[in-house]
Design a protein around this motif. Structure first.
Motif, PDB file in Angstrom:
ATOM      1  N   UNK A  69       0.763  -1.198   0.052  1.00 45.39           N
ATOM      2  CA  UNK A  69       0.136  -0.101  -0.100  1.00 45.39           C
ATOM      3  C   UNK A  69       0.847   1.282   0.053  1.00 45.39           C
ATOM      4  N   UNK A  70       2.278   1.187   0.043  1.00 50.69           N
ATOM      5  CA  UNK A  70       2.925   2.202   0.074  1.00 50.69           C
ATOM      6  C   UNK A  70       2.820   3.472  -0.892  1.00 50.69           C
ATOM      7  N   UNK A 128       4.364  -0.033  11.255  1.00 47.46           N
ATOM      8  CA  UNK A 128       3.867  -0.738  10.194  1.00 47.46           C
ATOM      9  C   UNK A 128       2.519  -0.925  10.589  1.00 47.46           C
ATOM     10  N   UNK A 129       2.052  -1.041  11.903  1.00 45.97           N
ATOM     11  CA  UNK A 129       0.858  -1.156  12.381  1.00 45.97           C
ATOM     12  C   UNK A 129      -0.019   0.182  11.829  1.00 45.97           C
ATOM     13  N   UNK A 130       0.526   1.233  12.237  1.00 44.13           N
ATOM     14  CA  UNK A 130       0.120   2.552  12.014  1.00 44.13           C
ATOM     15  C   UNK A 130      -0.059   2.781  10.599  1.00 44.13           C
ATOM     16  N   UNK A 190      12.010   7.570  13.920  1.00 43.86           N
ATOM     17  CA  UNK A 190      11.538   8.705  12.773  1.00 43.86           C
ATOM     18  C   UNK A 190      12.040   8.430  11.378  1.00 43.86           C
ATOM     19  N   UNK A 191      13.174   7.807  11.528  1.00 40.88           N
ATOM     20  CA  UNK A 191      13.647   7.364  10.093  1.00 40.88           C
ATOM     21  C   UNK A 191      12.764   6.344   9.333  1.00 40.88           C
ATOM     22  N   UNK A 237      10.172   6.708   5.946  1.00 43.33           N
ATOM     23  CA  UNK A 237      10.406   5.580   4.779  1.00 43.33           C
ATOM     24  C   UNK A 237       8.977   5.060   4.603  1.00 43.33           C
ATOM     25  N   UNK A 238       8.301   4.969   5.531  1.00 43.10           N
ATOM     26  CA  UNK A 238       6.675   4.298   5.362  1.00 43.10           C
ATOM     27  C   UNK A 238       6.044   5.522   4.937  1.00 43.10           C
ATOM     28  N   UNK A 239       6.227   6.813   4.607  1.00 41.47           N
ATOM     29  CA  UNK A 239       5.475   7.764   4.078  1.00 41.47           C
ATOM     30  C   UNK A 239       4.573   8.389   5.215  1.00 41.47           C
TER      31      UNK A 239
END
Length: 264
Positions: free
Chosen positions: A35-36, A130-132, A156-157, A161-163
């Motif tokens: 979904x990224x 990842x849950x968020x 934070x990094x 990376x997960x947007x």
């Protein structure tokens, strides 16, 4: 009251390990990667552009006060907040202490919520990021009191990376070093997470010590529109308000009335 923050973090470590058993890290990474390409709204931009800056919180209970609105529905109240002028939302994802869950964010999104949503939890492990992202959050809360500088920098990094953006919460002058990590938003919590004593003056005291260009968010204990006006004059762009709205019969209407008084 004993230091509830330590208790919460200890429980959170056990809880995260249980989640990893239920859904492996490999599998949650796979689901998030899928979904990224679908971006989420920027909370920083929403607050910067907003006249009110209100982050309306969906918070059904608290450790200090118990249930605030046990019957509160994630498919009703967050959407009502959006319709009544919220700049962004904060949705509690901690179950044991705050009566929340990740699914509340997913439910709010399915109900039609499009504005930025903050994943309000005690994040101490990358798995939670990842849950968020999986449930539809735009930003995550990182609490300086829960994390070392090294841990906070890595989280934070990974969030970026997960947007997702990061609201980095500080409470005391001793935690202001964390602002050097350049989070998207710097939060000042007016509530001591150990004792639950609340003092809005904390935001005024610490505001001038934060970087001038930081997007500042004042959290907790805000119940008066005059306080919001004064905080804006002190450089704050966001105001996280939960109990003041959630204890009202109609939280969305309470938000609209509050915003109307700020503008007057």
């Amino acid at each position: 009251m004993a230091d509830i923050l330590q208790e919460i973090v200890a429980h959170k470590r056990v809880e995260v390990e249980r989640f990893k058993q239920e859904l492996s890290e490999t599998e949650i990474h796979r689901r998030v990667e899928a979904i990224l390409d679908f971006g989420v709204a920027s909370m920083k931009e929403a607050l910067t552009a907003s006249d009110s800056g209100i982050i309306a919180e969906f918070k059904r209970r608290s450790p200090s006060k118990g249930w605030i609105k046990e019957e509160g529905r994630a498919d009703v109240i967050p959407l009502s907040y959006q319709k009544n002028g919220a700049s962004a939302l904060s949705i509690l994802a901690d179950e044991k202490y705050f009566g929340g869950c990740d699914e509340f964010i997913s439910i709010a999104r399915r109900s039609g919520v499009k504005i930025p949503v903050l994943y309000k939890n005690f994040v101490i492990d990358e798995y939670q990021l990842f849950q968020a992202r999986l449930c539809g959050a735009s930003a995550v809360l990182l609490i300086a009191a829960d994390l070392t500088l090294v841990e906070c920098r890595q989280l934070l990094r990974t969030a970026h990376e997960l947007g997702m953006e990061v609201l980095l919460e500080m409470h005391a002058e001793s935690e202001l070093d964390y602002a050097a990590l350049e989070p998207d938003m710097c939060g000042i919590n007016n509530r001591n997470l150990g004792s639950f004593v609340t003092d809005v003056q904390n935001s005024f005291r610490l505001a001038e010590l934060l970087p001038r260009d930081a997007v500042k968010v004042s959290e907790s204990g805000i119940s008066n529109p005059d306080t919001v006006r004064a905080l804006r004059a002190a450089g704050f762009r966001g105001f996280l308000i939960g109990e003041n709205f959630m204890k009202a019969p109609d939280p969305g209407k309470a938000l609209a009335d509050f915003i109307g008084k700020i503008d007057n």
